[in-house]
Enzyme design. Sequence first.
Site, PDB file in Angstrom:
ATOM      1  N   HIS A  42       0.681  -1.364  -0.484  1.00  0.00           N
ATOM      2  CA  HIS A  42      -0.334   0.220  -0.361  1.00  0.00           C
ATOM      3  C   HIS A  42       0.755   1.444  -0.165  1.00  0.00           C
ATOM      4  CE1 HIS A  42       0.505  -0.711   4.044  1.00  0.00           C
ATOM      5  NE2 HIS A  42       0.941   0.145   4.518  1.00  0.00           N
ATOM      6  N   HIS A 121       5.704   5.549  -1.398  1.00  0.00           N
ATOM      7  CA  HIS A 121       6.456   4.800  -2.002  1.00  0.00           C
ATOM      8  C   HIS A 121       5.425   4.020  -1.906  1.00  0.00           C
ATOM      9  CE1 HIS A 121       6.961   5.461   2.053  1.00  0.00           C
ATOM     10  NE2 HIS A 121       7.371   4.419   1.806  1.00  0.00           N
TER      11      HIS A 121
END
Length: 186
Positions: A42, A121
């Site tokens: 995620h 990220h």
Amino acid sequence: MRLFVAVNPPTRAIEELAAATASLRELPGADRLRWSETAGWHLTLAFLGDVPADEVPQLSEKLATVAVGHPRLRLRLAGGGTFGDRVLWCGVQGGTAALRRLADAVRDALDVTDDHPFHPHLTLARSRFRAGGMRAMADAMRGFRGTEWEAGSVYLMRSETGFGPARYTVVERVRTQGRGELRDER
């Protein structure tokens, strides 16, 4: 409940990244890393920490208010890097400025204070100790460029830790504004 707010990539993006990172596990030093599970991949917008269960409805309302004020985002997983010698990550391209604005709005609305600026990220692996070879793994990711996808939801997620990898479950899903059908989000 230990909670965080995230954007979850669709299944296709996860599968592409899993294929691209499979060879990294064969590189020197890879055996000393704790690799994150693909089911938990995620993009964290805000970490909330431990939150009493009775506060979840208020958090959900605030999150919904924030989400409706932000557009759907066109994103792709691409490239890679490290945070020192402790975290290996896959980068994000596309609507990253809008993703930063969304993360800032979520943090403001939910009163999250974080000493680290938001850096889009997806964490691939971690190390408790300085892990040699992480830079080579990040370099090997340099050419990766996944398929573009549309992020049209923000998720309030629960993190359960203990023995084995962390397990993440969706507590609440709120949609951002925008038109068109959402694609294969999980």
